[in-house]
Design a protein around this motif. Structure first.
Motif, PDB file in Angstrom:
ATOM      1  N   GLU A 147       0.827  -1.206   0.000  1.00 40.22           N
ATOM      2  CA  GLU A 147       0.000   0.000   0.000  1.00 40.22           C
ATOM      3  C   GLU A 147       0.862   1.257   0.000  1.00 40.22           C
ATOM      4  N   GLU A 148       1.918   1.247   0.772  1.00 41.44           N
ATOM      5  CA  GLU A 148       2.813   2.406   0.833  1.00 41.44           C
ATOM      6  C   GLU A 148       3.514   2.615  -0.511  1.00 41.44           C
ATOM      7  N   LEU A 149       3.922   1.520  -1.162  1.00 45.11           N
ATOM      8  CA  LEU A 149       4.555   1.615  -2.478  1.00 45.11           C
ATOM      9  C   LEU A 149       3.619   2.281  -3.471  1.00 45.11           C
ATOM     10  N   ALA A 150       2.363   1.827  -3.508  1.00 42.48           N
ATOM     11  CA  ALA A 150       1.389   2.407  -4.438  1.00 42.48           C
ATOM     12  C   ALA A 150       1.079   3.853  -4.074  1.00 42.48           C
ATOM     13  N   SER A 151       0.922   4.116  -2.784  1.00 44.67           N
ATOM     14  CA  SER A 151       0.602   5.474  -2.337  1.00 44.67           C
ATOM     15  C   SER A 151       1.710   6.444  -2.705  1.00 44.67           C
ATOM     16  N   TRP A 152       2.952   6.041  -2.459  1.00 44.49           N
ATOM     17  CA  TRP A 152       4.085   6.902  -2.795  1.00 44.49           C
ATOM     18  C   TRP A 152       4.164   7.141  -4.301  1.00 44.49           C
ATOM     19  N   MET A 195       3.148   9.804 -10.312  1.00 45.76           N
ATOM     20  CA  MET A 195       2.064   9.838 -11.293  1.00 45.76           C
ATOM     21  C   MET A 195       1.187  11.088 -11.150  1.00 45.76           C
ATOM     22  N   ASP A 196       0.818  11.428  -9.925  1.00 46.10           N
ATOM     23  CA  ASP A 196      -0.008  12.623  -9.726  1.00 46.10           C
ATOM     24  C   ASP A 196       0.770  13.903 -10.028  1.00 46.10           C
ATOM     25  N   LYS A 197       2.086  13.891  -9.745  1.00 44.65           N
ATOM     26  CA  LYS A 197       2.909  15.061 -10.061  1.00 44.65           C
ATOM     27  C   LYS A 197       2.925  15.298 -11.575  1.00 44.65           C
ATOM     28  N   ILE A 198       3.032  14.219 -12.340  1.00 45.97           N
ATOM     29  CA  ILE A 198       2.996  14.347 -13.804  1.00 45.97           C
ATOM     30  C   ILE A 198       1.616  14.830 -14.249  1.00 45.97           C
ATOM     31  N   TYR A 199       0.579  14.216 -13.698  1.00 53.98           N
ATOM     32  CA  TYR A 199      -0.799  14.533 -14.096  1.00 53.98           C
ATOM     33  C   TYR A 199      -1.143  15.991 -13.838  1.00 53.98           C
ATOM     34  N   HIS A 200      -0.643  16.531 -12.726  1.00 51.29           N
ATOM     35  CA  HIS A 200      -0.947  17.913 -12.356  1.00 51.29           C
ATOM     36  C   HIS A 200       0.183  18.882 -12.711  1.00 51.29           C
ATOM     37  N   PHE A 201       1.180  18.427 -13.441  1.00 54.55           N
ATOM     38  CA  PHE A 201       2.319  19.273 -13.773  1.00 54.55           C
ATOM     39  C   PHE A 201       1.832  20.511 -14.526  1.00 54.55           C
ATOM     40  N   LEU A 223      -2.555  -9.357  -9.578  1.00 46.52           N
ATOM     41  CA  LEU A 223      -2.579  -7.984  -9.094  1.00 46.52           C
ATOM     42  C   LEU A 223      -3.578  -7.153  -9.895  1.00 46.52           C
ATOM     43  N   ILE A 224      -3.739  -5.913  -9.493  1.00 46.13           N
ATOM     44  CA  ILE A 224      -4.429  -4.926 -10.315  1.00 46.13           C
ATOM     45  C   ILE A 224      -3.471  -3.744 -10.496  1.00 46.13           C
ATOM     46  N   PRO A 225      -3.733  -2.873 -11.445  1.00 42.50           N
ATOM     47  CA  PRO A 225      -2.889  -1.680 -11.578  1.00 42.50           C
ATOM     48  C   PRO A 225      -2.862  -0.893 -10.274  1.00 42.50           C
ATOM     49  N   GLY A 226      -1.670  -0.385  -9.911  1.00 42.42           N
ATOM     50  CA  GLY A 226      -1.533   0.301  -8.632  1.00 42.42           C
ATOM     51  C   GLY A 226      -1.033   1.728  -8.708  1.00 42.42           C
ATOM     52  N   TYR A 227      -0.763   2.199  -9.928  1.00 42.62           N
ATOM     53  CA  TYR A 227      -0.275   3.569 -10.090  1.00 42.62           C
ATOM     54  C   TYR A 227      -1.262   4.425 -10.882  1.00 42.62           C
TER      55      TYR A 227
END
Length: 258
Positions: free
Chosen positions: A81-86, A92-98, A141-145
């Protein structure tokens, strides 16, 4: 900044070219690579020379062929969970909101975390031989990022579930038809096509572009608040220097100097 281990960075004019440089591993995203990318994004966001970014992968086979699966073995639930959260928060969110446009130049396989990286970018241009998919279910698994969230926004719920539940890959033309990529071009034209798109954006207001990215993202995140976010951003634009220059140039029948 410090010497990069997993990336090549070139800044030419107003564009930063980021090449994920692990061709022997098909540019797979291990933790070290993601940490380096997070630092790189922080640097480029504050670099006033840089107005846009092109992401691609080293070699002819892969953009990014996924996460480094060997690092998953032995993780506890909390660690996973921590890996996906980080990864969401710092990459990913930094790129998305860049606030500056980022284009993924998909030069080969974009699978799993690689496709999630491409989907976080603002635009996706694919070479004719590119292949894309989210094969995580074949690993249990499912996608995590961000894959389960961003893919439906691009291709719709039905197509997204088809891709995620089967794990099948799409070729470039199929990806174009369903809206996963913006354009498909010959491999030789991949980077120049991205450059042409950015050149059009560089002729426009950088403050307006950053505002538009933020408001589009807010509307997708929270549709009920999207119109209010647009109205507020529209009003705020009236106090910017770019607005003054854009309107003056229009009335004076000249090109604006942003």
């Amino acid at each position: 900044m410090e010497t990069l281990k997993n990336f090549l960075l070139e800044i030419s004019g107003q564009t930063a070219y980021i090449t994920i440089n692990r061709p022997a591993k098909l540019n797979a995203l291990n933790r070290e690579t993601l940490v380096e990318l997070a630092d790189l994004l922080k640097t480029l966001e504050t670099d006033t020379q840089v107005r846009g970014v092109i992401f691609t992968g080293a070699g002819e086979k892969a953009f990014v062929a996924g996460a480094d699966i060997a690092e998953f073995k032995g993780l506890s639930v909390a660690e996973a969970e921590e890996l996906a959260s980080w990864g969401h928060r710092e990459v990913m969110d930094k790129i998305y909101h860049f606030p500056k446009p980022i284009i993924a130049a998909i030069n080969g396989f974009a699978l799993g975390g690689g496709l999630e990286l491409a989907m976080a970018c603002h635009l996706r241009i694919a070479s004719e031989q590119a292949k894309m998919g989210l094969p995580e279910v074949s690993l249990g698994l499912i996608p995590g990022y961000g894959g389960t969230q961003r893919l439906p926004q691009l291709v719709g719920r039905g197509k997204a579930l088809e891709m995620i539940l089967t794990g099948d890959m799409l070729d470039a033309q199929h990806a174009l038809r369903c809206g996963l990529v913006n354009e498909v071009v010959p491999a030789a034209d991949l980077i120049s096509t991205c450059e042409q798109l950015l050149a059009k954006m560089y002729a426009k207001s950088s403050t307006a572009i950053a505002s538009a990215i933020a408001v589009v993202n807010e509307g997708l995140r929270n549709p009920a608040e999207g119109p209010a976010a647009e109205i507020k951003a529209f009003g705020k634009a009236f106090e910017t220097k770019d607005f003054e220059e854009g309107v003056s140039a229009f009335l004076e029948k000249r090109k604006p100097n942003f």
